[in-house]
Design an enzyme around this catalytic site. Structure first.
Site, PDB file in Angstrom:
ATOM      1  CB  THR A 159     -40.216  47.973  -3.193  1.00 19.90           C
ATOM      2  OG1 THR A 159     -40.790  46.836  -2.680  1.00 19.90           O
ATOM      3  CG2 THR A 159     -39.772  48.829  -2.500  1.00 19.90           C
ATOM      4  CD  GLU A 181     -49.745  43.181   7.892  1.00 19.65           C
ATOM      5  OE1 GLU A 181     -50.482  43.782   6.853  1.00 19.65           O
ATOM      6  OE2 GLU A 181     -48.668  44.083   7.437  1.00 19.65           O
TER       7      GLU A 181
END
Ligand SMILES: *[C@@H]1O[C@H](CO)[C@@H](O)[C@H](O)[C@H]1NC(C)=O
Ligand SMILES: *[C@@H]1O[C@H](CO)[C@@H](O)[C@H](O)[C@H]1NC(C)=O
Ligand SMILES: *[C@@H]1O[C@H](CO)[C@@H](O)[C@H](O)[C@H]1NC(C)=O
Ligand SMILES: *[C@@H]1O[C@H](CO)[C@@H](O)[C@H](O)[C@H]1NC(C)=O
Ligand SMILES: *[C@@H]1O[C@H](CO)[C@@H](O)[C@H](O)[C@H]1NC(C)=O
Ligand SMILES: *[C@@H]1O[C@H](CO)[C@@H](O)[C@H](O)[C@H]1NC(C)=O
Ligand SMILES: *[C@@H]1O[C@H](CO)[C@@H](O)[C@H](O)[C@H]1NC(C)=O
Ligand SMILES: *[C@@H]1O[C@H](CO)[C@@H](O)[C@H](O)[C@H]1NC(C)=O
Length: 533
Positions: free
Chosen positions: A486, A358
């Site tokens: 997106t 992440e």
């Protein structure tokens, strides 16, 4: 002039000014691609069957507990997000089932006790419905009706004459939640709301979305073309001075160039703002790790310090620079975009599972400041081997690295990008399965990692679509014909213009940068907004 001569000159002129194609011509897939494509479709089918069985109508499948959650107002986010991928994979019967379900959902009221996010609702539901409407040859107008139902409630995020919308609102009372917003929330609406205006004939949606972005483009900035992440909708002023391509700012930048491309607008302000942001980023934010020479875009914080940090979310930047560089006919940008993509892929290639983390950090010739604790001795060894170290070890089924890898493949035709995608696919098959579907990991650098009990809807919308298209016929959803929102929902684009932006990008009027204090309105940290795309 003879007809021949006329024809000859016209042909010559056309070839001189014709825009640079985004995709490489005559891309050829190796024989292995067909099997990989089918394997990706199998992941989709297994995941969706489990969703149908254990979570139908809810937002997410919880694939470990074989249950569900409703974090997106309970309207069936996975169905909305899966639709455009189903059409691309030719899963037509499921698509029809999804349309039938959606037609019966009441989108004028939240089906949970939560407020509604303008950003998430726009990119997943509105974007998903509009893309599905287009990809199904406009046969299901109910998809536009549902998108409009949502937008007609979301217009209440703009209060009075304010240019900047609030991020969340109560659909029952039409009251927004008064809070600091960010430029990603306020600046990731143009593609969807423009298309909604086109299909409904009501220009209000487009005007609101453009007003918000124009205000941000025009506001005072800590770095040229790079607005602060925080923004106060009431005053329209920046909040703090944090600059990043990562979460909270990311898709504001992404949409500047995509909006110019989707609309082919004569208004150069969108493309110019993007070009200015990229120019500034090259001068100020690019960093090369002192191990491995990997290229990253650093953050620039409220105290004007460079933070040597990166994130999975920010890794969309490689693909975005590749696309924008092609549209601006600027090979430097394309090449940097490819190097950024390679560095993001290295975060996958370096872990025990072959899946990237992440968040991460690195050191360059100007130090290793991150704004937080420096690397501990254990991370030091990892850094010296790989040129980055992990600061958040989880993987929540995010797409950005494979998204940029997809752009890199379609633009260069270099088969190393197919190898990357095949490697990620194999890691997903090895490490993400639960009994019924696929799920995230708490530690990508541990082959025995515990699992995260959630299958985010963007697994369907983004990860599996970008992977599938990487192995698919390159003329299917060509980057010359479509612009992806997106959330990876493709919108059909007109033929490209010759160039995007002014020859010399127009500088925005100078205004002293005087942000509102961050102490009264803390900004979300990248890691505290895990679902943000
Ligand atoms: C899509 O699937 C249908 C059957 O459901 C088939 O007839 C059709 O040929 C398929 N189209 C493509 C492009 O594969
Ligand atoms: C969708 O609804 C239509 C109309 O009610 C029906 O004819 C069709 O069979 C349904 N399709 C699916 C896949 O449920
Ligand atoms: C909404 O929530 C209720 C339970 O609160 C549920 O029965 C229903 O199926 C949900 N979905 C829709 C689309 O109404
Ligand atoms: C929305 O407003 C209604 C009416 O005041 C209230 O009952 C409800 O709790 C509010 N919802 C949220 C999520 O704040
Ligand atoms: C267009 O949409 C806005 C926002 O929902 C609404 O207020 C307005 O009445 C609509 N205009 C027309 C002509 O329908
Ligand atoms: C941008 O700022 C200038 C100077 O403050 C102002 O004159 C102009 O109207 C603004 N434009 C927009 C679109 O906000
Ligand atoms: C590409 O963009 C960079 C950054 O703005 C600029 O310095 C360079 O001159 C551009 N190259 C071309 C060929 O336009
Ligand atoms: C980080 O910087 C500190 C201070 O300059 C230095 O002691 C340390 O070795 C650096 N760590 C890495 C991983 O470069």
């Amino acid at each position: 002039m003879t007809p021949f001569r006329h024809w000859f000159l016209a042909t010559l002129a056309a070839s001189v000014v014709s825009a640079e194609q985004v995709q490489k011509s005559c891309l050829e897939l190796p024989d292995s691609a067909a099997a990989h494509k089918e394997a990706v479709k199998d992941l989709f089918v297994t995941s969706y069957e489990a969703y149908q069985k254990y979570a139908w109508g809810h937002d997410d499948l919880l694939p470990v507990s074989e249950s569900y959650s409703d974090g997106r107002n309970g309207w069936g986010a996975s169905i909305a997000d899966a639709m455009s991928t189903m059409l691309i994979m030719n899963l037509t019967e499921w698509f029809e089932q999804a349309v039938n379900y959606t037609a019966d959902v009441d989108f004028t009221i939240s089906n949970t006790s939560d407020t509604v996010s303008l950003f998430e609702t726009t990119i997943r539901y509105v974007g998903g419905f509009i893309s599905a409407y287009e990809l199904s040859e406009k046969k299901y107008p109910v998809l536009i009706e549902k998108a409009q139902d949502l937008a007609d409630q979301m217009v209440y995020a703009w209060v009075g004459e304010q240019s900047i919308p609030y991020g969340f609102m109560n659909f029952t009372t039409h009251q927004p939640t008064v809070a600091t917003s960010n430029i990603a929330e306020a600046g990731t609406l143009t593609l969807e709301w423009n298309r909604l205006s086109e299909y409904t004939g009501n220009s209000t949606y487009q005007e609101l979305a453009e007003k918000s972005v124009q205000h941000i483009i025009n506001s005072s900035v800590p770095l040229p073309g790079m607005p602060a992440q925080g923004i106060n909708p009431k005053t329209g002023n920046p909040v703090g001075g944090y600059v990043t391509w990562g979460g909270g700012s990311d898709s504001y930048f992404e949409y500047l160039i995509k909006y110019a491309r989707l609309t082919n607008t004569d208004d150069n302000s969108y493309a110019d703002a993007w070009l200015t942001a990229v120019d500034t980023s090259m001068k100020t934010l690019l960093r090369t790790s002192d191990v491995g020479n990997w290229l990253y875009l650093a953050d620039y914080d409220d105290d004007k310090n460079i933070r040597h940090v990166g994130s999975h979310l920010a890794c969309f930047y490689g693909g975005n620079w590749i696309l924008g560089g092609k549209l601006a006919s600027n090979d430097t940008m394309v090449n940097i975009g490819l190097q950024l993509t390679d560095a993001c892929w290295n975060t996958y290639a370096s872990t025990a599972t072959g899946i990237g983390p992440e968040a991460f950090a690195y050191a360059s010739n100007d130090g290793n400041y991150t704004g937080g604790a420096g690397p501990d001795p254990g991370q030091f060894a990892f850094y010296n081997a790989h040129g980055f170290y992990i600061t958040s070890s989880d993987y929540i089924l995010r797409p950005e690295v494979l998204e940029s890898n997809f752009y890199a493949w379609r633009v260069t035709g270099d088969t190393k990008y197919l190898d990357n995608a095949a490697s990620a696919l194999s890691s997903f098959q090895d490490f993400l399965p639960t009994t019924v579907a696929y799920t995230g990991l708490n530690d990508v650098n541990d082959q025995g990692s515990t699992q995260i009990d959630d299958m985010e809807s963007f697994w369907f919308a983004e990860v599996l679509k970008y992977l599938y298209l990487t192995f698919d016929d390159p003329t299917h959803i060509s980057l010359d014909d479509y612009v992806f929102n997106t959330e990876s929902h493709p919108f059909k684009a007109p033929a490209a213009k010759d160039t995007y932006g002014s020859v010399s990008p127009q500088p925005v009027p100078w205004q002293p940068f005087s942000p509102e204090s961050t102490s009264t309105a803390p900004l979300p940290l990248v890691s505290s907004i895990p679902a943000l795309l």
